[in-house]
Write a protein that holds these residues in place. Structure first.
Motif, mmCIF file in Angstrom:
data_model
loop_
_atom_site.group_PDB
_atom_site.id
_atom_site.type_symbol
_atom_site.label_atom_id
_atom_site.label_comp_id
_atom_site.label_asym_id
_atom_site.label_seq_id
_atom_site.Cartn_x
_atom_site.Cartn_y
_atom_site.Cartn_z
ATOM 1 N N LEU A 1 -2.690 0.700 4.079
ATOM 2 C CA LEU A 1 -1.967 1.025 2.853
ATOM 3 C C LEU A 1 -0.497 0.631 2.989
ATOM 4 C CD1 LEU A 1 -2.192 2.374 0.049
ATOM 5 C CD2 LEU A 1 -1.586 4.522 1.168
ATOM 6 N N GLY A 2 0.080 0.885 4.158
ATOM 7 C CA GLY A 2 1.477 0.528 4.400
ATOM 8 C C GLY A 2 1.728 -0.963 4.304
ATOM 9 N N ALA B 1 1.634 -1.932 0.635
ATOM 10 C CA ALA B 1 2.869 -1.490 -0.018
ATOM 11 C C ALA B 1 4.027 -2.422 0.327
ATOM 12 C CB ALA B 1 3.193 -0.053 0.389
ATOM 13 N N LEU B 2 4.112 -2.837 1.579
ATOM 14 C CA LEU B 2 5.171 -3.743 2.008
ATOM 15 C C LEU B 2 5.064 -5.092 1.293
ATOM 16 C CD1 LEU B 2 7.562 -4.119 3.973
ATOM 17 C CD2 LEU B 2 5.911 -5.000 5.623
ATOM 18 N N VAL B 3 3.858 -5.634 1.222
ATOM 19 C CA VAL B 3 3.634 -6.912 0.539
ATOM 20 C C VAL B 3 4.026 -6.805 -0.936
ATOM 21 C CG1 VAL B 3 1.817 -8.468 -0.294
ATOM 22 C CG2 VAL B 3 1.871 -7.784 2.099
ATOM 23 N N SER C 1 6.276 1.675 -2.965
ATOM 24 C CA SER C 1 5.949 2.739 -2.016
ATOM 25 C C SER C 1 4.447 2.825 -1.762
ATOM 26 C CB SER C 1 6.440 4.088 -2.559
ATOM 27 O OG SER C 1 5.637 4.495 -3.655
ATOM 28 N N ALA C 2 4.101 3.449 -0.651
ATOM 29 C CA ALA C 2 2.687 3.671 -0.343
ATOM 30 C C ALA C 2 2.050 4.575 -1.401
ATOM 31 C CB ALA C 2 2.543 4.285 1.051
ATOM 32 N N THR C 3 2.822 5.517 -1.936
ATOM 33 C CA THR C 3 2.305 6.404 -2.983
ATOM 34 C C THR C 3 1.945 5.613 -4.229
ATOM 35 O OG1 THR C 3 3.613 8.251 -2.153
ATOM 36 C CG2 THR C 3 2.845 8.406 -4.428
ATOM 37 N N ASP C 4 2.839 4.716 -4.672
ATOM 38 C CA ASP C 4 2.552 3.884 -5.841
ATOM 39 C C ASP C 4 1.342 2.989 -5.591
ATOM 40 O OD1 ASP C 4 4.653 4.961 -7.260
ATOM 41 O OD2 ASP C 4 6.013 3.285 -6.893
ATOM 42 N N ALA D 1 -11.165 1.965 -2.936
ATOM 43 C CA ALA D 1 -9.859 2.426 -2.464
ATOM 44 C C ALA D 1 -9.887 2.874 -1.005
ATOM 45 C CB ALA D 1 -9.353 3.564 -3.352
ATOM 46 N N GLU D 2 -10.925 3.604 -0.606
ATOM 47 C CA GLU D 2 -10.960 4.120 0.766
ATOM 48 C C GLU D 2 -11.113 3.016 1.797
ATOM 49 O OE1 GLU D 2 -15.182 3.642 -0.379
ATOM 50 O OE2 GLU D 2 -13.469 4.486 -1.434
ATOM 51 N N ARG D 3 -11.632 1.874 1.393
ATOM 52 C CA ARG D 3 -11.823 0.741 2.314
ATOM 53 C C ARG D 3 -10.742 -0.333 2.155
ATOM 54 N NH1 ARG D 3 -17.312 -1.742 2.195
ATOM 55 N NH2 ARG D 3 -16.729 -2.316 4.288
ATOM 56 N N LEU D 4 -9.903 -0.199 1.117
ATOM 57 C CA LEU D 4 -8.872 -1.200 0.810
ATOM 58 C C LEU D 4 -9.498 -2.578 0.648
ATOM 59 C CD1 LEU D 4 -6.059 -0.087 3.284
ATOM 60 C CD2 LEU D 4 -6.320 0.553 0.885
ATOM 61 N N ARG D 5 -10.571 -2.624 -0.136
ATOM 62 C CA ARG D 5 -11.305 -3.864 -0.360
ATOM 63 C C ARG D 5 -11.659 -4.030 -1.824
ATOM 64 N NH1 ARG D 5 -9.452 -5.783 3.534
ATOM 65 N NH2 ARG D 5 -10.352 -5.763 5.575
#
Length: 90
Positions: free
Chosen positions: A43-44, A47-49, A53-56, A72-76
Motif C-alpha cells: 500500500l505504501g 501511495a508513493l507512486v 497518502s496511504a489512507t487515500d 483490495a486485500e491482494r492489491l491486484r
C-alpha cells in the motif's frame, strides 16, 4: 516509472476539483496496479507512486473493489480491472 504528477502522465492534465481529483486517483491507481502487476507491491509503494497518502490509496482501493475492478486485500486488478486498465489485449 511515471508518477501521477509527472508532466508525461495523462493524469496531469485533468482538472483538480474534488470529484476530478478522486477520479484521477482511481485512474492512477488502476494504471499503477497494471504496471506493478508482475511484482509484489505494498500500500505504501502504491501511495508513493500516486503521490497521495496511504489512507487515500486504501479508500480508493475499496471504491474500486466495490466496482469489481480490484481485489483490495491482494492489491491486484480483477480481470474486469485488467480490461479497464488497458491490459485486455485489443
Amino acid at each position: 516509472m511515471i508518477r501521477s504528477n509527472d508532466a508525461r502522465s495523462p493524469l496531469s492534465s485533468l482538472p483538480t476539483a474534488p470529484a476530478a481529483r478522486r477520479g484521477r486517483l482511481m485512474l492512477g491507481l488502476l494504471d499503477a496496479l497494471l504496471r506493478l502487476a508482475e511484482k509484489p507491491t505494498t500500500l505504501g509503494e502504491l501511495a508513493l507512486v500516486l503521490g497521495v497518502s496511504a489512507t487515500d490509496t486504501a479508500e480508493a482501493l475499496l471504491v474500486l473493489e466495490r466496482r469489481g475492478l480490484v481485489r483490495a486485500e491482494r492489491l491486484r486488478l480483477t480481470l474486469t480491472g485488467l480490461a479497464a486498465g488497458g491490459g485486455g489485449g485489443g
